[in-house]
Design a protein around this motif. Structure first.
Motif, mmCIF file in Angstrom:
data_model
loop_
_atom_site.group_PDB
_atom_site.id
_atom_site.type_symbol
_atom_site.label_atom_id
_atom_site.label_comp_id
_atom_site.label_asym_id
_atom_site.label_seq_id
_atom_site.Cartn_x
_atom_site.Cartn_y
_atom_site.Cartn_z
ATOM 1 N N SER A 190 0.852 -1.193 0.000
ATOM 2 C CA SER A 190 0.000 0.000 0.000
ATOM 3 C C SER A 190 0.884 1.239 0.000
ATOM 4 O O SER A 190 1.820 1.351 0.803
ATOM 5 C CB SER A 190 -0.918 0.007 1.234
ATOM 6 O OG SER A 190 -1.717 1.172 1.266
ATOM 7 N N HIS A 191 0.618 2.151 -0.931
ATOM 8 C CA HIS A 191 1.389 3.380 -1.023
ATOM 9 C C HIS A 191 0.523 4.446 -1.681
ATOM 10 O O HIS A 191 -0.260 4.149 -2.595
ATOM 11 C CB HIS A 191 2.670 3.163 -1.834
ATOM 12 C CG HIS A 191 3.648 4.293 -1.736
ATOM 13 N ND1 HIS A 191 3.566 5.409 -2.529
ATOM 14 C CD2 HIS A 191 4.722 4.474 -0.927
ATOM 15 C CE1 HIS A 191 4.560 6.238 -2.228
ATOM 16 N NE2 HIS A 191 5.270 5.686 -1.259
ATOM 17 N N ALA A 192 0.684 5.699 -1.209
ATOM 18 C CA ALA A 192 -0.149 6.777 -1.733
ATOM 19 C C ALA A 192 0.073 7.011 -3.221
ATOM 20 O O ALA A 192 -0.857 7.417 -3.943
ATOM 21 C CB ALA A 192 0.129 8.063 -0.949
ATOM 22 N N HIS A 193 1.268 6.754 -3.707
ATOM 23 C CA HIS A 193 1.556 7.000 -5.119
ATOM 24 C C HIS A 193 1.122 5.840 -6.009
ATOM 25 O O HIS A 193 0.833 6.034 -7.176
ATOM 26 C CB HIS A 193 3.057 7.247 -5.314
ATOM 27 C CG HIS A 193 3.402 7.826 -6.646
ATOM 28 N ND1 HIS A 193 3.331 9.170 -6.918
ATOM 29 C CD2 HIS A 193 3.809 7.246 -7.799
ATOM 30 C CE1 HIS A 193 3.680 9.401 -8.167
ATOM 31 N NE2 HIS A 193 3.983 8.235 -8.731
ATOM 32 N N GLY A 194 1.112 4.627 -5.456
ATOM 33 C CA GLY A 194 0.708 3.487 -6.264
ATOM 34 C C GLY A 194 1.033 2.175 -5.587
ATOM 35 O O GLY A 194 2.076 2.039 -4.938
ATOM 36 N N GLN A 195 0.149 1.209 -5.725
ATOM 37 C CA GLN A 195 0.375 -0.110 -5.144
ATOM 38 C C GLN A 195 1.607 -0.750 -5.779
ATOM 39 O O GLN A 195 1.827 -0.670 -6.990
ATOM 40 C CB GLN A 195 -0.841 -1.000 -5.369
ATOM 41 C CG GLN A 195 -0.744 -2.353 -4.680
ATOM 42 C CD GLN A 195 -1.899 -3.259 -5.047
ATOM 43 O OE1 GLN A 195 -2.495 -3.102 -6.100
ATOM 44 N NE2 GLN A 195 -2.198 -4.205 -4.174
ATOM 45 N N GLY A 196 2.430 -1.383 -4.942
ATOM 46 C CA GLY A 196 3.633 -2.029 -5.440
ATOM 47 C C GLY A 196 4.845 -1.123 -5.519
ATOM 48 O O GLY A 196 5.864 -1.500 -6.117
ATOM 49 N N TRP A 197 4.768 0.056 -4.920
ATOM 50 C CA TRP A 197 5.864 1.027 -4.931
ATOM 51 C C TRP A 197 7.187 0.358 -4.572
ATOM 52 O O TRP A 197 7.310 -0.314 -3.554
ATOM 53 C CB TRP A 197 5.529 2.138 -3.932
ATOM 54 C CG TRP A 197 6.556 3.204 -3.746
ATOM 55 C CD1 TRP A 197 7.565 3.219 -2.821
ATOM 56 C CD2 TRP A 197 6.659 4.439 -4.461
ATOM 57 N NE1 TRP A 197 8.291 4.381 -2.903
ATOM 58 C CE2 TRP A 197 7.762 5.154 -3.916
ATOM 59 C CE3 TRP A 197 5.933 5.018 -5.497
ATOM 60 C CZ2 TRP A 197 8.139 6.409 -4.377
ATOM 61 C CZ3 TRP A 197 6.315 6.264 -5.954
ATOM 62 C CH2 TRP A 197 7.400 6.943 -5.410
ATOM 63 N N THR A 198 8.208 0.543 -5.439
ATOM 64 C CA THR A 198 9.497 -0.130 -5.269
ATOM 65 C C THR A 198 10.611 0.902 -5.241
ATOM 66 O O THR A 198 11.048 1.394 -6.281
ATOM 67 C CB THR A 198 9.744 -1.145 -6.402
ATOM 68 O OG1 THR A 198 8.658 -2.074 -6.441
ATOM 69 C CG2 THR A 198 11.040 -1.903 -6.191
ATOM 70 N N ASP A 199 11.073 1.237 -4.063
ATOM 71 C CA ASP A 199 12.156 2.201 -3.887
ATOM 72 C C ASP A 199 13.451 1.432 -3.656
ATOM 73 O O ASP A 199 13.664 0.847 -2.596
ATOM 74 C CB ASP A 199 11.851 3.113 -2.705
ATOM 75 C CG ASP A 199 12.884 4.226 -2.547
ATOM 76 O OD1 ASP A 199 13.880 4.224 -3.306
ATOM 77 O OD2 ASP A 199 12.699 5.088 -1.673
ATOM 78 N N LEU A 200 14.325 1.437 -4.655
ATOM 79 C CA LEU A 200 15.580 0.692 -4.589
ATOM 80 C C LEU A 200 16.787 1.593 -4.360
ATOM 81 O O LEU A 200 17.924 1.181 -4.604
ATOM 82 C CB LEU A 200 15.781 -0.111 -5.875
ATOM 83 C CG LEU A 200 14.929 -1.369 -6.028
ATOM 84 C CD1 LEU A 200 15.020 -1.908 -7.449
ATOM 85 C CD2 LEU A 200 15.351 -2.431 -5.031
ATOM 86 N N ASN A 201 16.558 2.797 -3.872
ATOM 87 C CA ASN A 201 17.675 3.705 -3.646
ATOM 88 C C ASN A 201 18.587 3.234 -2.510
ATOM 89 O O ASN A 201 19.700 3.752 -2.359
ATOM 90 C CB ASN A 201 17.157 5.115 -3.346
ATOM 91 C CG ASN A 201 16.647 5.803 -4.605
ATOM 92 O OD1 ASN A 201 17.387 6.021 -5.552
ATOM 93 N ND2 ASN A 201 15.360 6.122 -4.625
ATOM 94 N N PHE A 202 18.138 2.288 -1.712
ATOM 95 C CA PHE A 202 18.989 1.743 -0.646
ATOM 96 C C PHE A 202 19.969 0.697 -1.168
ATOM 97 O O PHE A 202 20.886 0.265 -0.439
ATOM 98 C CB PHE A 202 18.110 1.096 0.437
ATOM 99 C CG PHE A 202 17.458 -0.173 -0.007
ATOM 100 C CD1 PHE A 202 18.078 -1.398 0.197
ATOM 101 C CD2 PHE A 202 16.226 -0.165 -0.641
ATOM 102 C CE1 PHE A 202 17.484 -2.584 -0.216
ATOM 103 C CE2 PHE A 202 15.614 -1.340 -1.043
ATOM 104 C CZ PHE A 202 16.248 -2.547 -0.836
ATOM 105 N N LEU A 203 19.811 0.279 -2.409
ATOM 106 C CA LEU A 203 20.625 -0.801 -2.968
ATOM 107 C C LEU A 203 22.094 -0.373 -3.098
ATOM 108 O O LEU A 203 22.393 0.734 -3.543
ATOM 109 C CB LEU A 203 20.076 -1.206 -4.335
ATOM 110 C CG LEU A 203 20.550 -2.536 -4.917
ATOM 111 C CD1 LEU A 203 20.070 -3.697 -4.075
ATOM 112 C CD2 LEU A 203 20.044 -2.675 -6.358
ATOM 113 N N MET A 204 22.994 -1.272 -2.720
ATOM 114 C CA MET A 204 24.432 -1.039 -2.873
ATOM 115 C C MET A 204 24.961 -1.981 -3.954
ATOM 116 O O MET A 204 25.107 -3.190 -3.721
ATOM 117 C CB MET A 204 25.177 -1.289 -1.565
ATOM 118 C CG MET A 204 24.796 -0.337 -0.449
ATOM 119 S SD MET A 204 25.770 -0.642 1.055
ATOM 120 C CE MET A 204 25.119 0.618 2.142
ATOM 121 N N PRO A 205 25.228 -1.482 -5.157
ATOM 122 C CA PRO A 205 25.658 -2.357 -6.254
ATOM 123 C C PRO A 205 26.898 -3.176 -5.936
ATOM 124 O O PRO A 205 27.052 -4.302 -6.433
ATOM 125 C CB PRO A 205 25.920 -1.363 -7.397
ATOM 126 C CG PRO A 205 25.066 -0.187 -7.085
ATOM 127 C CD PRO A 205 25.070 -0.086 -5.593
#
Length: 282
Positions: free
Chosen positions: A138-153
Motif C-alpha cells: 500500500s502506497h499513496a503513489h501506487g500499489q507495489g511502490w518499489t524504492d531501490l535507492n537503498f541498494l548497494m551495487p
C-alpha cells in the motif's frame, strides 16, 4: 560488273574482322599472364601455421534443464561488476528487455518498463533483495511502490529474473515479471571508494567483512554517503545515508546470516506542482 563490285565490297568489309582476331588474342594473353603469376603454387618447404587456442565462455549461467522457459535467467557477479551504474536500480537493466528510468528527483522510486509496457513504480514487477520483498503493498503513489535507492551495487552477487505471469510461485506484483537480488555474505577484500562528478555529485563508500569469533563467522559492514543536485533548475540537493550490517556463518548450502539495514534520504523534488501552492492551500 555488278557482281564483281559486290565481291570487292565483301572482301573489304571482312578485312578488319580478320585483323581483329590477332588483336583480341593479344589482349587475352596479356590478361592471362598476371593470372598465372597470382595462382603460383606455394613453396614446397613452407609449413602450415598453427592458431593459438581460443577459450569461449558463456555470458550467463546455463539454465538448460533448470529454467522452465528462456524468459528466466541468472546474471553473474562478473557481469554486474562490468556495468556502469548511475542510479542503484539501473543494475536491474541487466535483465533483457527491462528499462529503468527516473523523474521528479533522485530520491524517488524508479519507473520500470518491461517489453515496452509501463510498470509504473513497480506495480507489476516483483522485486526482492535476499528474499525480502521490496514492493510496498500500500502506497499513496501506487500499489507495489518499489524504492531501490537503498541498494548497494558493490554488494550484489547475483541477479535472477523471470519475465511473464506464468510462474505462480512469485505471487503478488509479478504479473509482468520478477527480479531477485542477492547480497554477499563476505567480500574477497575490503572496498573503499570516493566519487566526484558534475552537478554536485559526491559519493563515498566503504565495506569489508572481517572474521569475527570462532569458526568461519564473518561480519560484513558497508556504509554509503551520497549527495547529488541533478539536472534541475532548482537543485535536487539529494542527501543519502545508507548502511548494511550482516553476520554470517557457513555457506550457501549449510549456513545462516542475520542482517540489519538502514537508509535515509532527503531531496527537493521537482514535481508536478510547486511546494508554495501546497503551502498556500491553493
Amino acid at each position: 560488273m555488278p557482281s564483281n563490285t559486290h565481291r570487292i565490297r565483301h572482301r573489304r568489309g571482312s578485312g578488319p574482322t580478320r585483323g581483329a582476331v590477332p588483336a583480341a588474342a593479344l589482349v587475352i594473353l596479356a590478361l592471362a599472364g598476371p593470372a598465372r603469376a597470382q595462382t603460383a603454387s606455394p613453396a614446397a618447404d613452407a609449413e602450415p601455421g598453427t592458431l593459438s587456442t581460443v577459450d569461449v565462455e558463456g555470458s550467463r549461467t546455463s539454465q538448460l534443464g533448470v529454467a522452465d522457459s528462456a524468459n528466466a535467467g541468472i546474471v553473474t557477479r562478473e557481469q554486474l561488476e562490468a556495468r556502469t551504474v548511475y542510479r542503484p536500480a539501473e543494475l536491474l537493466e541487466a535483465t533483457p528487455g527491462l528499462i529503468v528510468s527516473q523523474h521528479s528527483g533522485e530520491g524517488k522510486a524508479n519507473q520500470f518498463y518491461l517489453r515496452g509496457f509501463n510498470l509504473d513504480h513497480g506495480t507489476d514487477l516483483r522485486t526482492t533483495v535476499d528474499g525480502v520483498r521490496v514492493n510496498q503493498r500500500s502506497h499513496a503513489h501506487g500499489q507495489g511502490w518499489t524504492d531501490l535507492n537503498f541498494l548497494m551495487p558493490e554488494l550484489v552477487t547475483a541477479l535472477g529474473y523471470r519475465k511473464g505471469p506464468y510462474d505462480a510461485s512469485e505471487g503478488d506484483f509479478a504479473s509482468a515479471g520478477a527480479v531477485s537480488l542477492r547480497y554477499a555474505d563476505r567480500l574477497d577484500r575490503g572496498i573503499a571508494s570516493l566519487g566526484v562528478g558534475q552537478r554536485g555529485y559526491r559519493r563515498a563508500f566503504v565495506a569489508d567483512s572481517p572474521q569475527v569469533g570462532p569458526g568461519d563467522g564473518r561480519l560484513l559492514y558497508a556504509l554509503e554517503a551520497m549527495r547529488n543536485d541533478g539536472p534541475f533548475q532548482n537543485p535536487d540537493d539529494y542527501r543519502k545515508l545508507n548502511g548494511v550490517l550482516r553476520y554470517s556463518r557457513g555457506d550457501e548450502a549449510n549456513g545462516f546470516n542475520v542482517t540489519a539495514m538502514a537508509y535515509g534520504a532527503k531531496w527537493n523534488a521537482t514535481d508536478q506542482i510547486p511546494a508554495r501552492a501546497v503551502a498556500s492551500g491553493a
